[in-house]
Design a protein around this motif. Structure first.
Motif, PDB file in Angstrom:
ATOM      1  N   VAL A 405       0.915  -1.124   0.064  1.00  0.00           N
ATOM      2  CA  VAL A 405       0.176  -0.152  -0.060  1.00  0.00           C
ATOM      3  C   VAL A 405       0.838   1.198   0.130  1.00  0.00           C
ATOM      4  CG1 VAL A 405      -1.967   1.396   1.272  1.00  0.00           C
ATOM      5  CG2 VAL A 405      -1.751  -1.137   1.451  1.00  0.00           C
ATOM      6  N   MET A 406       0.661   2.221  -0.712  1.00  0.00           N
ATOM      7  CA  MET A 406       1.546   3.419  -0.907  1.00  0.00           C
ATOM      8  C   MET A 406       0.563   4.431  -0.168  1.00  0.00           C
ATOM      9  SD  MET A 406       3.293   4.737  -4.298  1.00  0.00           S
ATOM     10  CE  MET A 406       3.793   6.422  -4.345  1.00  0.00           C
ATOM     11  N   LYS A 407       1.297   5.226   0.879  1.00  0.00           N
ATOM     12  CA  LYS A 407       0.287   6.093   1.664  1.00  0.00           C
ATOM     13  C   LYS A 407       1.096   7.681   1.631  1.00  0.00           C
ATOM     14  CE  LYS A 407      -1.260   2.630   4.956  1.00  0.00           C
ATOM     15  NZ  LYS A 407      -1.439   2.537   6.378  1.00  0.00           N
ATOM     16  N   PRO A 408       0.173   8.586   1.174  1.00  0.00           N
ATOM     17  CA  PRO A 408       0.756   9.987   1.470  1.00  0.00           C
ATOM     18  C   PRO A 408       0.479  10.472   2.748  1.00  0.00           C
ATOM     19  CG  PRO A 408      -1.407   9.725   0.422  1.00  0.00           C
ATOM     20  CD  PRO A 408      -1.176   8.479   0.803  1.00  0.00           C
ATOM     21  N   GLN A 409       1.121  11.462   3.242  1.00  0.00           N
ATOM     22  CA  GLN A 409       0.852  11.953   4.670  1.00  0.00           C
ATOM     23  C   GLN A 409      -0.281  12.434   4.659  1.00  0.00           C
ATOM     24  OE1 GLN A 409       3.601  11.395   6.427  1.00  0.00           O
ATOM     25  NE2 GLN A 409       4.126  10.288   4.451  1.00  0.00           N
ATOM     26  N   ARG A 410      -1.375  11.752   4.920  1.00  0.00           N
ATOM     27  CA  ARG A 410      -2.768  12.447   4.932  1.00  0.00           C
ATOM     28  C   ARG A 410      -3.689  11.464   5.718  1.00  0.00           C
ATOM     29  NH1 ARG A 410      -5.025  15.834   0.827  1.00  0.00           N
ATOM     30  NH2 ARG A 410      -6.863  15.346   1.550  1.00  0.00           N
ATOM     31  N   GLU A 411      -4.623  12.101   6.430  1.00  0.00           N
ATOM     32  CA  GLU A 411      -5.471  11.428   7.371  1.00  0.00           C
ATOM     33  C   GLU A 411      -6.928  11.530   6.749  1.00  0.00           C
ATOM     34  OE1 GLU A 411      -4.606   9.967  10.296  1.00  0.00           O
ATOM     35  OE2 GLU A 411      -2.649  10.286   9.795  1.00  0.00           O
ATOM     36  N   GLY A 412      -7.775  10.413   7.487  1.00  0.00           N
ATOM     37  CA  GLY A 412      -9.326  10.723   7.094  1.00  0.00           C
ATOM     38  C   GLY A 412      -9.655   9.651   6.028  1.00  0.00           C
ATOM     39  N   GLY A 413      -8.820   8.658   5.399  1.00  0.00           N
ATOM     40  CA  GLY A 413      -9.205   7.833   4.581  1.00  0.00           C
ATOM     41  C   GLY A 413      -9.355   8.267   3.205  1.00  0.00           C
ATOM     42  N   GLY A 414      -9.197   7.289   2.368  1.00  0.00           N
ATOM     43  CA  GLY A 414      -9.588   7.599   0.935  1.00  0.00           C
ATOM     44  C   GLY A 414      -8.217   8.140   0.254  1.00  0.00           C
ATOM     45  N   ASN A 415      -7.091   8.212   0.902  1.00  0.00           N
ATOM     46  CA  ASN A 415      -6.011   8.905   0.080  1.00  0.00           C
ATOM     47  C   ASN A 415      -4.884   7.783  -0.373  1.00  0.00           C
ATOM     48  OD1 ASN A 415      -6.683  11.639   0.807  1.00  0.00           O
ATOM     49  ND2 ASN A 415      -6.511  10.604   2.956  1.00  0.00           N
ATOM     50  N   ASN A 416      -5.037   6.515   0.058  1.00  0.00           N
ATOM     51  CA  ASN A 416      -3.989   5.445  -0.153  1.00  0.00           C
ATOM     52  C   ASN A 416      -4.060   5.242  -1.614  1.00  0.00           C
ATOM     53  OD1 ASN A 416      -3.234   5.963   2.482  1.00  0.00           O
ATOM     54  ND2 ASN A 416      -4.171   3.631   3.059  1.00  0.00           N
ATOM     55  N   ILE A 417      -2.888   4.475  -2.155  1.00  0.00           N
ATOM     56  CA  ILE A 417      -3.006   3.918  -3.351  1.00  0.00           C
ATOM     57  C   ILE A 417      -2.597   2.532  -3.372  1.00  0.00           C
ATOM     58  CG2 ILE A 417      -1.646   4.276  -5.364  1.00  0.00           C
ATOM     59  CD1 ILE A 417      -0.448   7.005  -4.595  1.00  0.00           C
ATOM     60  N   TYR A 418      -3.333   1.783  -4.203  1.00  0.00           N
ATOM     61  CA  TYR A 418      -3.352   0.326  -4.125  1.00  0.00           C
ATOM     62  C   TYR A 418      -3.318  -0.318  -5.553  1.00  0.00           C
ATOM     63  CZ  TYR A 418      -5.811   1.002   0.410  1.00  0.00           C
ATOM     64  OH  TYR A 418      -6.032   1.423   1.451  1.00  0.00           O
ATOM     65  N   LYS A 496     -15.369  -3.826   7.204  1.00  0.00           N
ATOM     66  CA  LYS A 496     -15.588  -3.367   5.694  1.00  0.00           C
ATOM     67  C   LYS A 496     -15.824  -4.394   4.650  1.00  0.00           C
ATOM     68  CE  LYS A 496     -10.750  -3.063   4.357  1.00  0.00           C
ATOM     69  NZ  LYS A 496      -9.737  -2.498   3.649  1.00  0.00           N
ATOM     70  N   ILE A 497     -16.429  -4.120   3.823  1.00  0.00           N
ATOM     71  CA  ILE A 497     -16.592  -4.982   2.781  1.00  0.00           C
ATOM     72  C   ILE A 497     -15.482  -5.638   2.147  1.00  0.00           C
ATOM     73  CG2 ILE A 497     -19.219  -4.940   2.311  1.00  0.00           C
ATOM     74  CD1 ILE A 497     -18.546  -3.300  -0.093  1.00  0.00           C
ATOM     75  N   SER A 498     -15.205  -6.956   1.887  1.00  0.00           N
ATOM     76  CA  SER A 498     -13.721  -7.185   1.576  1.00  0.00           C
ATOM     77  C   SER A 498     -13.416  -6.611   0.077  1.00  0.00           C
ATOM     78  CB  SER A 498     -13.619  -8.883   1.527  1.00  0.00           C
ATOM     79  OG  SER A 498     -14.491  -9.520   0.811  1.00  0.00           O
ATOM     80  N   SER A 499     -14.381  -6.359  -0.777  1.00  0.00           N
ATOM     81  CA  SER A 499     -13.686  -5.853  -1.946  1.00  0.00           C
ATOM     82  C   SER A 499     -13.665  -4.490  -1.929  1.00  0.00           C
ATOM     83  CB  SER A 499     -15.062  -6.160  -2.950  1.00  0.00           C
ATOM     84  OG  SER A 499     -16.132  -5.461  -2.584  1.00  0.00           O
ATOM     85  N   SER A 500     -13.494  -3.862  -0.826  1.00  0.00           N
ATOM     86  CA  SER A 500     -13.305  -2.250  -0.731  1.00  0.00           C
ATOM     87  C   SER A 500     -11.908  -2.287  -0.191  1.00  0.00           C
ATOM     88  CB  SER A 500     -13.862  -1.660  -0.027  1.00  0.00           C
ATOM     89  OG  SER A 500     -13.477  -0.569   0.730  1.00  0.00           O
ATOM     90  N   ASP A 501     -10.870  -1.296  -1.020  1.00  0.00           N
ATOM     91  CA  ASP A 501      -9.373  -1.277  -0.407  1.00  0.00           C
ATOM     92  C   ASP A 501      -9.340  -0.678   0.977  1.00  0.00           C
ATOM     93  OD1 ASP A 501      -8.188  -2.452  -2.458  1.00  0.00           O
ATOM     94  OD2 ASP A 501      -8.198  -0.644  -3.966  1.00  0.00           O
ATOM     95  N   GLU A 502     -10.297   0.690   1.009  1.00  0.00           N
ATOM     96  CA  GLU A 502     -10.076   1.137   1.960  1.00  0.00           C
ATOM     97  C   GLU A 502     -11.022   1.146   3.208  1.00  0.00           C
ATOM     98  OE1 GLU A 502      -8.661   4.918   2.869  1.00  0.00           O
ATOM     99  OE2 GLU A 502      -6.880   4.071   1.466  1.00  0.00           O
ATOM    100  N   GLY A 503     -12.436   0.839   2.945  1.00  0.00           N
ATOM    101  CA  GLY A 503     -13.331   0.881   3.885  1.00  0.00           C
ATOM    102  C   GLY A 503     -13.842   2.419   4.239  1.00  0.00           C
ATOM    103  N   GLY A 504     -13.902   2.565   5.147  1.00  0.00           N
ATOM    104  CA  GLY A 504     -14.336   4.009   5.780  1.00  0.00           C
ATOM    105  C   GLY A 504     -15.889   3.914   5.950  1.00  0.00           C
ATOM    106  N   VAL A 505     -16.105   4.358   7.214  1.00  0.00           N
ATOM    107  CA  VAL A 505     -17.539   4.318   7.699  1.00  0.00           C
ATOM    108  C   VAL A 505     -18.398   5.337   6.928  1.00  0.00           C
ATOM    109  CG1 VAL A 505     -19.197   4.602   9.705  1.00  0.00           C
ATOM    110  CG2 VAL A 505     -16.894   3.136   9.770  1.00  0.00           C
TER     111      VAL A 505
END
Ligand code: ADP
Ligand code: MG
Ligand code: MG
Length: 518
Positions: A405-418, A496-505
């Protein structure tokens, strides 16, 4: 996935896994459940949530993020708690005070924070790349925070009263059975209010249906997040020692998760109508960064005054994304003030992904902690974490992007690269002869167990395959040398559903859940 990374003694090796279909034995037979019973439980759970405030603003109602009481819908939740190994649960709880202490120690090392986060800032070519809009924003955001931090260092500003409300998140790696840390949140750790309610909802359902389901409500551990958070507010308020001062919640202008926050202020008011000496009221106010910008004043003695009220505690439920900042000035003068910040700029930076990766390097934990056993416990939960300076790992990630997983310096979900996007991003960074790699980290992708579950959203029950992330809340309060509180305090399970990379409520892929010890 058919393989995953195992990290042993710093070496990376690939291991075969059983693939995505592999499941842990669920607590009961999800597929064979009686449909009438299911409908009855769904109905009862929806009524319970509505009556007990397990609520969020409804996306489809425009004013629901601004006006309380308008457009309420139950928070997404799992109908039944998730089976989780008791040993891993205990392990995660034990780690909490150690992480609290680590954050405190790291926060005091201004040079470590500055060096780790500012080394090799982004070069212009990377900013020009397609995906860079996000990068640029993320990175100039971190630079802005570092700037404030550096001003505090120059001023020799000391935070004598330090308060942390953290949440350390973990996944249980299917292949190795290891509990691995996803990240440590030091700002805006969300759901301390609603997670407790989900625990109560599950207990209530098992009190009623446990016998027919073969489930024992006593196997759901207590969740003390809400009462612990409130206790920290009250104790911090006492330490600040100004009876007229308020606790300020810094919030976003639109917040559909406002009830989670209102639970904290409501319980604070209810439980501590007066302070611990029964003499003064503890009041709370809610302000956005823009309002603080407009109404805030910094008195000569360091007191922060907002809307005419002195502020004892600043609790950030905003400020973790650049969108929250109309300008940096509000954050700067809050930081300059004597108010207790939850978190301070140093605590905030100590919780960034770059620092997580730096702390995982050999020998670094030893700089901050003395106790060898504690260090070993922390290290055991570290997944593979790498800087993009590591060319061997970058090469490996380009070959097998699905393992990272590639992660930028961010918070709050939805920012990672897969997946394929990892390869694309890395190849592009390489081509551009990048020097700007501190904007990202690479992390071993964790593959948790997949299991069937019932997810409740918008009043509808879906059966799906899911995976879970366990968050353990930690509370820390100290005044100079006196540690007033250093506790594990409750948990959040997100499924989270397994087909989603990030999840996020909030994003709609994950639901709130609780634990059933097995
Ligand atoms: P954020 O601060 O935005 O929450 P996280 O590091 O928690 O960033 O990543 C967001 C989500 O991405 C996590 O909740 C998890 O679902 C997924 N994720 C993050 N890291 C990993 C990993 N190493 N392996 C698998 N999934 C991950
Ligand atoms: Mg986070
Ligand atoms: Mg997270």
């Amino acid at each position: 996935p058919c393989s995953s990374l195992a990290v042993k003694r710093g070496e990376v090796e690939e291991v075969e896994t059983q693939g995505e279909g592999s499941t842990r034995k669920p607590v009961f037979n999800y597929h064979g459940i009686d449909q009438d019973l299911l409908q009855e439980m769904v109905y009862d759970a929806l009524v319970w949530s509505s009556l007990h405030g397990l609520l969020v603003g409804d996306k489809s109602v425009q004013r629901s993020g601004k006006v309380p009481g308008v457009g309420l819908v139950h928070a997404p939740f799992a109908l039944l708690p998730l089976s989780f190994p008791e040993s891993n649960w205990r392990q995660a709880c034990e780690l909490s005070p150690i992480f609290n202490e680590l954050v405190d120690r790291v926060s005091l090392d201004g040079n470590f924070l500055q060096e780790s986060l500012s080394r090799k800032r982004v070069c212009p070519q990377i900013l020009a790349a397609d995906f860079s809009n996000r990068t640029k924003k993320a990175d100039s955001f971190t630079s802005g925070l570092l700037e404030i931090h550096s001003k505090m260092l120059k001023m020799n500003k000391k935070e004598e009263i330090r308060m942390g409300l953290h949440r350390s998140d973990y996944m249980l790696d299917e292949q190795t059975k290891l509990l691995l840390q996803i990240e440590l949140n030091t700002i805006s750790s969300s759901f301390p209010g609603l997670s407790c309610l989900v625990t109560e909802l599950h207990r209530s359902l098992l009190n009623q249906y446990g016998e027919v389901l073969g489930l024992d409500p006593r196997k759901i551990p207590d969740n003390s997040a809400l009462s612990h958070f409130v206790e920290v507010f009250a104790k911090a308020w006492i330490e600040y020692n100004n009876p007229r001062a308020a606790v300020m919640f810094v919030v976003q202008a639109e917040e559909r998760n406002m009830y989670d926050q209102h639970w904290l202020s409501a319980v604070l008011k209810e439980r501590y109508p007066f302070d611990l000496y029964n003499t003064h009221n503890i009041t709370t106010i809610r302000k956005t960064m823009a309002e603080i910008d407009a109404e805030g004043e910094l008195l000569a003695d360091g007191t922060l005054v907002v809307g005419g009220k002195p502020i004892a505690v600043i609790y950030f439920r905003a400020g973790y994304t650049p969108n929250d900042y109309p300008s940096e000035s509000a954050r700067l003068f809050m930081e300059q003030s004597s108010a207790i910040k939850c978190p301070s700029i140093s605590y905030h930076l100590a919780g960034t992904k770059k620092i997580q990766q730096e702390l995982a390097k050999p020998g670094v934990l030893e700089r901050f902690l003395d106790n060898k056993e504690d260090i070993a416990k922390l290290r055991k939960c570290f997944a593979g974490l790498w800087s993009l300076d590591d060319s061997d790992i970058v090469k490996k990630a380009i070959e097998k992007p699905e393992l990272f997983v590639m992660k930028p310096q961010r918070e709050g979900g939805g920012n990672n690269i897969y997946g394929e996007d990892v390869r694309e991003a890395l190849v592009r960074l390489q081509k551009e002869g990048t020097d700007g790699t501190a904007a990202y980290i690479l992390m071993q992708r964790i593959f948790p167990t997949v299991f069937p579950t019932f997810l409740m959203r918008d009043g509808i029950c879906h059966k799906d395959f899911a995976m879970s992330e366990l968050g353990i809340y930690g509370a820390y309060l100290r005044n100079k040398d006196k540690v007033i509180m250093n506790d594990q305090c409750g948990y959040l399970l997100r499924t989270k559903i397994s087909s989603s990379d990030e999840g996020g409520v909030a994003a709609g892929f994950a639901v709130l859940d609780s634990i059933y010890l097995s």
